[in-house]
Design an enzyme around this catalytic site. Structure first.
Site, short mmCIF file in Angstrom:
data_model
loop_
_atom_site.label_atom_id
_atom_site.label_comp_id
_atom_site.label_asym_id
_atom_site.label_seq_id
_atom_site.Cartn_x
_atom_site.Cartn_y
_atom_site.Cartn_z
N LYS A 13 0.83 -1.22 0.00
CA LYS A 13 0.00 0.00 0.00
C LYS A 13 0.86 1.26 0.00
O LYS A 13 0.59 2.19 -0.74
CB LYS A 13 -0.88 0.08 1.26
CG LYS A 13 -1.84 -1.03 1.48
CD LYS A 13 -2.73 -0.74 2.68
CE LYS A 13 -2.00 -0.60 3.99
NZ LYS A 13 -1.41 -1.80 4.55
N ARG A 88 -8.90 0.74 9.36
CA ARG A 88 -8.45 -0.62 9.64
C ARG A 88 -9.60 -1.47 10.18
O ARG A 88 -9.45 -2.66 10.37
CB ARG A 88 -7.38 -0.62 10.73
CG ARG A 88 -6.02 -0.11 10.32
CD ARG A 88 -5.27 -1.14 9.51
NE ARG A 88 -3.96 -1.51 9.95
CZ ARG A 88 -2.83 -0.90 9.65
NH1 ARG A 88 -2.83 0.18 8.92
NH2 ARG A 88 -1.68 -1.38 10.06
N ARG A 127 11.99 -6.71 4.75
CA ARG A 127 11.98 -5.26 4.51
C ARG A 127 13.07 -4.54 5.30
O ARG A 127 13.25 -4.77 6.48
CB ARG A 127 10.61 -4.72 4.90
CG ARG A 127 10.42 -3.24 4.69
CD ARG A 127 8.98 -2.87 4.52
NE ARG A 127 8.13 -3.23 5.65
CZ ARG A 127 6.81 -3.10 5.64
NH1 ARG A 127 6.19 -2.65 4.57
NH2 ARG A 127 6.09 -3.46 6.68
N ARG A 160 12.22 -2.33 10.72
CA ARG A 160 11.19 -1.84 11.65
C ARG A 160 11.02 -2.86 12.78
O ARG A 160 11.00 -4.07 12.52
CB ARG A 160 9.86 -1.70 10.92
CG ARG A 160 9.69 -0.36 10.25
CD ARG A 160 8.51 -0.33 9.34
NE ARG A 160 7.23 -0.76 9.93
CZ ARG A 160 6.06 -0.68 9.32
NH1 ARG A 160 5.98 -0.17 8.11
NH2 ARG A 160 4.96 -1.11 9.89
N ARG A 171 0.27 -8.98 13.47
CA ARG A 171 -0.32 -7.92 12.64
C ARG A 171 -1.23 -8.52 11.56
O ARG A 171 -2.29 -7.99 11.25
CB ARG A 171 0.79 -7.08 11.98
CG ARG A 171 1.51 -6.21 12.99
CD ARG A 171 2.82 -5.68 12.44
NE ARG A 171 2.65 -4.72 11.37
CZ ARG A 171 3.59 -4.45 10.47
NH1 ARG A 171 4.75 -5.07 10.51
NH2 ARG A 171 3.35 -3.56 9.54
#
Ligand code: AMP
Length: 215
Positions: A13, A88, A127, A160, A171
């Site tokens: 996104k 969300r 990532r 992160r 998550r």
């Protein structure tokens, strides 16, 4: 042009929102980014949000809604925006509609980017982000030329905290638990388009553009 991008964490996104921002010259509103900045700056909002984020849970609506409302009121949102990472859950979607009803400017398109769970885990666990320019790499899919160093500006790369495997699973399960009512909410309004979020960034971008322009 008032777009909402839906999708699991790691669905791309943020990447697509940045490309849309360039193409349509409208700002991106990423609740995750706003929250991460608040945490890094140690603001009261950041302090309230940090624990939830570290655990991979949603930050309470009471915190997030005020934050989005303040952002939407800013001058640069007058000509449109792309919201990424919000809503969300169904309550947030309803609250967003209420905020926008006041100014008579409802959401024009909602795009849901669909990616398989296995792929999402690979993307998020790999990532790495540049501390200086924010460029995103992936140790599995898009590695930098030199390990730990940004190709663009030479800055150091970091992972992160919430991109570690335990938190990623949490998550994803939070996203899955809220997804069906959220999708149903926008399907009912007939503004939802679902696209497949695997393939190259530019192929996905083409699908996203087709979806938002088909209005
Ligand atoms: P993201 O970068 O969108 O994956 O968001 C990172 C984290 O910020 C999430 O795991 C949540 O803890 C928090 N967050 C971001 N957006 C929202 C939202 N709309 N509602 C609640 N929490 C959020």
């Amino acid at each position: 042009m008032r777009f909402v991008l839906l999708g699991a964490p790691g669905s791309g996104k943020g990447t697509q929102a940045k490309k849309l921002m360039e193409r349509y010259s409208i700002p991106e509103i990423s609740t995750g980014e706003i929250l991460r900045k608040a945490v890094a700056a140690g603001t009261p909002l950041g302090k309230d949000a940090k624990g939830y984020m570290d655990r991979g849970e949603l930050v309470p609506d009471s915190i997030v809604l005020g934050m989005v409302h303040d952002r939407l009121k800013r001058e640069d949102c007058k000509k449109g925006y792309i919201i990424d990472g919000f809503p969300r859950n169904e309550a947030q979607a309803m609250a967003l509609d209420k905020m926008l009803a006041v100014i008579g400017a409802p959401v024009s398109a909602v795009v849901s980017i669909e990616v398989e769970k296995k792929e999402l885990i690979k993307r998020m666990s790999g990532r790495r982000i540049c501390r200086f320019c924010g460029q995103v790499f992936n140790v599995h899919l898009l590695p930098p030329a030199k390990e730990g160093v940004c190709d663009k500006c030479g800055g150091g790369l970091f992972q992160r905290d919430d991109d570690r495997e335990e938190t990623i699973r949490k998550r994803l399960s939070v996203y899955e638990s809220q997804k069906a009512p959220l999708i149903a909410y926008y399907e009912k309004k007939r503004i939802l388009k679902s696209i497949t979020g695997s393939g190259s960034v530019s192929d996905i971008f083409k699908q996203v553009c087709d979806a938002v322009e088909d209005k």
